[in-house]
Design a protein around this motif. Structure first.
Motif, PDB file in Angstrom:
ATOM      1  N   ARG A 164       3.179   9.216  -3.086  1.00  0.00           N
ATOM      2  CA  ARG A 164       2.975  10.129  -1.955  1.00  0.00           C
ATOM      3  C   ARG A 164       2.145   9.455  -0.861  1.00  0.00           C
ATOM      4  O   ARG A 164       2.467   9.528   0.325  1.00  0.00           O
ATOM      5  N   ALA A 165       1.064   8.790  -1.264  1.00  0.00           N
ATOM      6  CA  ALA A 165       0.198   8.133  -0.279  1.00  0.00           C
ATOM      7  C   ALA A 165       0.936   7.010   0.448  1.00  0.00           C
ATOM      8  O   ALA A 165       0.809   6.852   1.664  1.00  0.00           O
ATOM      9  N   ILE A 166       1.703   6.219  -0.293  1.00  0.00           N
ATOM     10  CA  ILE A 166       2.431   5.108   0.322  1.00  0.00           C
ATOM     11  C   ILE A 166       3.546   5.636   1.217  1.00  0.00           C
ATOM     12  O   ILE A 166       3.826   5.077   2.290  1.00  0.00           O
ATOM     13  N   LEU A 167       4.194   6.728   0.806  1.00  0.00           N
ATOM     14  CA  LEU A 167       5.220   7.364   1.643  1.00  0.00           C
ATOM     15  C   LEU A 167       4.630   7.767   2.991  1.00  0.00           C
ATOM     16  O   LEU A 167       5.205   7.485   4.051  1.00  0.00           O
ATOM     17  N   HIS A 168       3.477   8.434   2.958  1.00  0.00           N
ATOM     18  CA  HIS A 168       2.806   8.827   4.207  1.00  0.00           C
ATOM     19  C   HIS A 168       2.451   7.592   5.025  1.00  0.00           C
ATOM     20  O   HIS A 168       2.644   7.563   6.246  1.00  0.00           O
ATOM     21  N   TYR A 169       1.901   6.566   4.348  1.00  0.00           N
ATOM     22  CA  TYR A 169       1.501   5.370   5.074  1.00  0.00           C
ATOM     23  C   TYR A 169       2.695   4.703   5.752  1.00  0.00           C
ATOM     24  O   TYR A 169       2.608   4.301   6.918  1.00  0.00           O
ATOM     25  N   SER A 193      -6.278  13.603   1.811  1.00  0.00           N
ATOM     26  CA  SER A 193      -6.820  14.850   1.267  1.00  0.00           C
ATOM     27  C   SER A 193      -6.081  15.290   0.012  1.00  0.00           C
ATOM     28  O   SER A 193      -6.645  15.960  -0.846  1.00  0.00           O
ATOM     29  N   GLN A 194      -4.804  14.903  -0.112  1.00  0.00           N
ATOM     30  CA  GLN A 194      -3.997  15.324  -1.260  1.00  0.00           C
ATOM     31  C   GLN A 194      -4.145  14.391  -2.465  1.00  0.00           C
ATOM     32  O   GLN A 194      -3.989  14.825  -3.605  1.00  0.00           O
ATOM     33  N   THR A 195      -4.423  13.116  -2.228  1.00  0.00           N
ATOM     34  CA  THR A 195      -4.394  12.129  -3.308  1.00  0.00           C
ATOM     35  C   THR A 195      -5.708  11.396  -3.531  1.00  0.00           C
ATOM     36  O   THR A 195      -5.874  10.747  -4.573  1.00  0.00           O
ATOM     37  N   GLY A 196      -6.624  11.431  -2.565  1.00  0.00           N
ATOM     38  CA  GLY A 196      -7.848  10.643  -2.667  1.00  0.00           C
ATOM     39  C   GLY A 196      -7.644   9.181  -2.336  1.00  0.00           C
ATOM     40  O   GLY A 196      -8.545   8.364  -2.537  1.00  0.00           O
ATOM     41  N   ILE A 197      -6.473   8.831  -1.809  1.00  0.00           N
ATOM     42  CA  ILE A 197      -6.161   7.456  -1.417  1.00  0.00           C
ATOM     43  C   ILE A 197      -6.193   7.370   0.102  1.00  0.00           C
ATOM     44  O   ILE A 197      -5.466   8.080   0.795  1.00  0.00           O
ATOM     45  N   ASP A 198      -7.048   6.497   0.630  1.00  0.00           N
ATOM     46  CA  ASP A 198      -7.306   6.413   2.072  1.00  0.00           C
ATOM     47  C   ASP A 198      -6.725   5.111   2.616  1.00  0.00           C
ATOM     48  O   ASP A 198      -7.303   4.038   2.410  1.00  0.00           O
ATOM     49  N   ILE A 199      -5.583   5.201   3.296  1.00  0.00           N
ATOM     50  CA  ILE A 199      -4.943   4.027   3.888  1.00  0.00           C
ATOM     51  C   ILE A 199      -4.863   4.232   5.398  1.00  0.00           C
ATOM     52  O   ILE A 199      -4.256   5.193   5.859  1.00  0.00           O
ATOM     53  N   HIS A 200      -5.461   3.327   6.152  1.00  0.00           N
ATOM     54  CA  HIS A 200      -5.383   3.437   7.605  1.00  0.00           C
ATOM     55  C   HIS A 200      -3.965   3.080   8.056  1.00  0.00           C
ATOM     56  O   HIS A 200      -3.378   2.112   7.564  1.00  0.00           O
ATOM     57  N   PRO A 201      -3.394   3.840   8.987  1.00  0.00           N
ATOM     58  CA  PRO A 201      -2.010   3.574   9.399  1.00  0.00           C
ATOM     59  C   PRO A 201      -1.802   2.224  10.069  1.00  0.00           C
ATOM     60  O   PRO A 201      -0.670   1.733  10.119  1.00  0.00           O
ATOM     61  N   ALA A 202      -2.871   1.606  10.570  1.00  0.00           N
ATOM     62  CA  ALA A 202      -2.720   0.303  11.232  1.00  0.00           C
ATOM     63  C   ALA A 202      -2.712  -0.860  10.252  1.00  0.00           C
ATOM     64  O   ALA A 202      -2.355  -1.982  10.626  1.00  0.00           O
ATOM     65  N   ALA A 203      -3.119  -0.636   9.012  1.00  0.00           N
ATOM     66  CA  ALA A 203      -3.103  -1.716   8.026  1.00  0.00           C
ATOM     67  C   ALA A 203      -1.675  -2.239   7.857  1.00  0.00           C
ATOM     68  O   ALA A 203      -0.706  -1.484   7.983  1.00  0.00           O
ATOM     69  N   GLY A 214      -5.162   5.282  -8.465  1.00  0.00           N
ATOM     70  CA  GLY A 214      -5.292   5.432  -7.028  1.00  0.00           C
ATOM     71  C   GLY A 214      -6.523   6.121  -6.496  1.00  0.00           C
ATOM     72  O   GLY A 214      -6.946   5.832  -5.377  1.00  0.00           O
ATOM     73  N   THR A 215      -7.113   7.030  -7.238  1.00  0.00           N
ATOM     74  CA  THR A 215      -8.241   7.791  -6.700  1.00  0.00           C
ATOM     75  C   THR A 215      -9.336   6.856  -6.200  1.00  0.00           C
ATOM     76  O   THR A 215      -9.785   5.961  -6.911  1.00  0.00           O
ATOM     77  N   GLY A 216      -9.778   7.070  -4.968  1.00  0.00           N
ATOM     78  CA  GLY A 216     -10.877   6.296  -4.412  1.00  0.00           C
ATOM     79  C   GLY A 216     -10.488   4.996  -3.753  1.00  0.00           C
ATOM     80  O   GLY A 216     -11.368   4.270  -3.268  1.00  0.00           O
ATOM     81  N   VAL A 217      -9.211   4.666  -3.683  1.00  0.00           N
ATOM     82  CA  VAL A 217      -8.786   3.438  -2.999  1.00  0.00           C
ATOM     83  C   VAL A 217      -8.965   3.597  -1.497  1.00  0.00           C
ATOM     84  O   VAL A 217      -8.610   4.627  -0.920  1.00  0.00           O
ATOM     85  N   VAL A 218      -9.539   2.570  -0.856  1.00  0.00           N
ATOM     86  CA  VAL A 218      -9.739   2.562   0.595  1.00  0.00           C
ATOM     87  C   VAL A 218      -9.158   1.263   1.147  1.00  0.00           C
ATOM     88  O   VAL A 218      -9.532   0.170   0.698  1.00  0.00           O
ATOM     89  N   ILE A 219      -8.265   1.386   2.139  1.00  0.00           N
ATOM     90  CA  ILE A 219      -7.661   0.227   2.795  1.00  0.00           C
ATOM     91  C   ILE A 219      -7.927   0.355   4.290  1.00  0.00           C
ATOM     92  O   ILE A 219      -7.437   1.266   4.940  1.00  0.00           O
ATOM     93  N   GLY A 220      -8.738  -0.561   4.832  1.00  0.00           N
ATOM     94  CA  GLY A 220      -9.199  -0.461   6.207  1.00  0.00           C
ATOM     95  C   GLY A 220      -8.155  -0.825   7.250  1.00  0.00           C
ATOM     96  O   GLY A 220      -7.090  -1.390   6.955  1.00  0.00           O
ATOM     97  N   GLY A 234     -10.330   3.062  -7.185  1.00  0.00           N
ATOM     98  CA  GLY A 234     -11.677   2.734  -6.733  1.00  0.00           C
ATOM     99  C   GLY A 234     -11.812   1.430  -5.982  1.00  0.00           C
ATOM    100  O   GLY A 234     -12.942   1.008  -5.684  1.00  0.00           O
ATOM    101  N   VAL A 235     -10.722   0.784  -5.631  1.00  0.00           N
ATOM    102  CA  VAL A 235     -10.796  -0.484  -4.895  1.00  0.00           C
ATOM    103  C   VAL A 235     -11.077  -0.209  -3.420  1.00  0.00           C
ATOM    104  O   VAL A 235     -10.472   0.679  -2.808  1.00  0.00           O
ATOM    105  N   THR A 236     -11.991  -0.976  -2.845  1.00  0.00           N
ATOM    106  CA  THR A 236     -12.292  -0.898  -1.419  1.00  0.00           C
ATOM    107  C   THR A 236     -11.943  -2.214  -0.747  1.00  0.00           C
ATOM    108  O   THR A 236     -12.454  -3.274  -1.140  1.00  0.00           O
ATOM    109  N   LEU A 237     -11.070  -2.153   0.236  1.00  0.00           N
ATOM    110  CA  LEU A 237     -10.790  -3.286   1.117  1.00  0.00           C
ATOM    111  C   LEU A 237     -11.416  -2.930   2.449  1.00  0.00           C
ATOM    112  O   LEU A 237     -10.788  -2.306   3.311  1.00  0.00           O
TER     113      LEU A 237
END
Length: 316
Positions: A164-169, A193-203, A214-220, A234-237
């Motif tokens: 779901r998160a990758i589809l949105h991204y 908000s639905q998955t806890g996976i935070d991917i910026h659209p510009a990445a 996936g919970t807590g993943v952040v991609i800047g 829980g991975v942070t980039l």
């Protein structure tokens, strides 16, 4: 009440129950606002709230409706994964998605003071859907190939929050590349908000991409991720620091890591700054990495290893 009790062989309600019912009825009645706020009080508050705030621009954003973008995402999902979630025909999905996107893109352009043609941008996005579908299919395969608990592609599509998160991204990134403002960020934040996976659209993320759990993943914003990369929960980039202009404003410069092809990052690791992780490297759990790594590196708790590999989930 006595007749009712006689016919049904039950006792009359107690005084406490009657009072409780009356209390519920009182709370369901319209709230008497004017008994709490006088007309003068309301007028004073209205005047105060009408004053401009330097940090809240007075723009017409009423036409940007997140619920409409959620519907657009649902239509896009039905085009990519046809028949999995609804039975809507493809023709109907294409028509409705184009109409919603054109409407929302036009409003977003007006908010930003731009005069681009919303119809043209919408048409260009619609042309990308077949290639986005192929890319998302490879993402599904990556999720399946890397997870022994996955039973089938169908299970991955229907159950995995990372899909779901990758589809949105993928949709948001395509709109971002076309220069559409605001909407890409709303779309990825819906998934956040639905998955806890935070991917910026510009990445920039290559194909055959997987996020396990996936919970807590952040991609800047300025991340660049190659093909075949896998991230765990829980991975942070992220960024290590922010450069500022002479007036103190932050500069939007590349500040997030580059992960080359086939990198695996296990749970809780933080990779910070504009560094490069060489292809086919493995970053173990809870590592704090702020320096470049050559290809085929193995890092466990900050110690570089070049000969040993993680086996049997040893990096998790």
């Amino acid at each position: 009440m006595q007749r009712y009790a006689t016919r049904h062989k039950v006792e009359a309600p107690s005084v406490k129950i009657i009072l409780k019912i009356a209390d519920i009825g009182r709370h369901n009645r319209p709230f008497p606002m004017l008994h709490t706020l006088t007309p003068d009080h309301i007028a004073r508050l209205t005047l105060d709230l009408s004053q401009p705030d330097p940090h809240i621009p007075s723009v017409e954003t009423a036409g940007i409706v997140p619920a409409r973008l959620e519907e657009a995402m649902s239509l896009f999902r039905d085009l990519v994964f046809s028949g999995y979630f609804t039975a809507r025909p493809t023709v109907e999905c294409l028509s409705q998605l184009a109409r919603i996107l054109c409407e929302q893109i036009e409003v977003s352009l007006c908010v930003n003071g731009r005069e681009d043609c919303a119809r043209t941008l919408t048409a260009r996005f619609m042309d990308t859907i077949p290639s986005l579908r192929r890319t998302l299919g490879r993402d599904v395969k990556a999720m399946f190939d890397g997870d022994p608990a996955a039973v089938s592609f169908e299970e991955v599509i229907l159950c995995y929050p990372a899909i779901r998160a990758i589809l949105h991204y993928r949709m948001a990134h395509a709109l971002h590349r076309l220069g559409v403002p605001i909407l890409p960020r709303i779309i990825t934040e819906l998934a956040h908000s639905q998955t806890g996976i935070d991917i910026h659209p510009a990445a920039r993320i290559g194909e055959y991409f997987a996020i396990d759990h996936g919970t807590g993943v952040v991609i800047g914003e300025t991340c660049i991720i190659g093909r075949g990369v896998r991230l765990y929960q829980g991975v942070t980039l992220g960024a290590k620091s922010f450069r500022t202009a002479p007036d103190g404003t932050m500069l939007n410069l590349p500040r997030h890591p580059i992960l080359e092809d086939n990198v695996v990052v296990y749970s809780g690791a933080s990779i910070l700054g504009r560094i490069t992780i060489g292809h086919d490297s493995v970053i173990g759990g809870n590592v704090w990495q702020t320096t470049d790594l050559p290809p085929y590196s193995r890092v466990l708790q900050g110690q570089s290893q070049h000969e040993h590999t993680f086996q049997e989930g040893g990096g998790i």
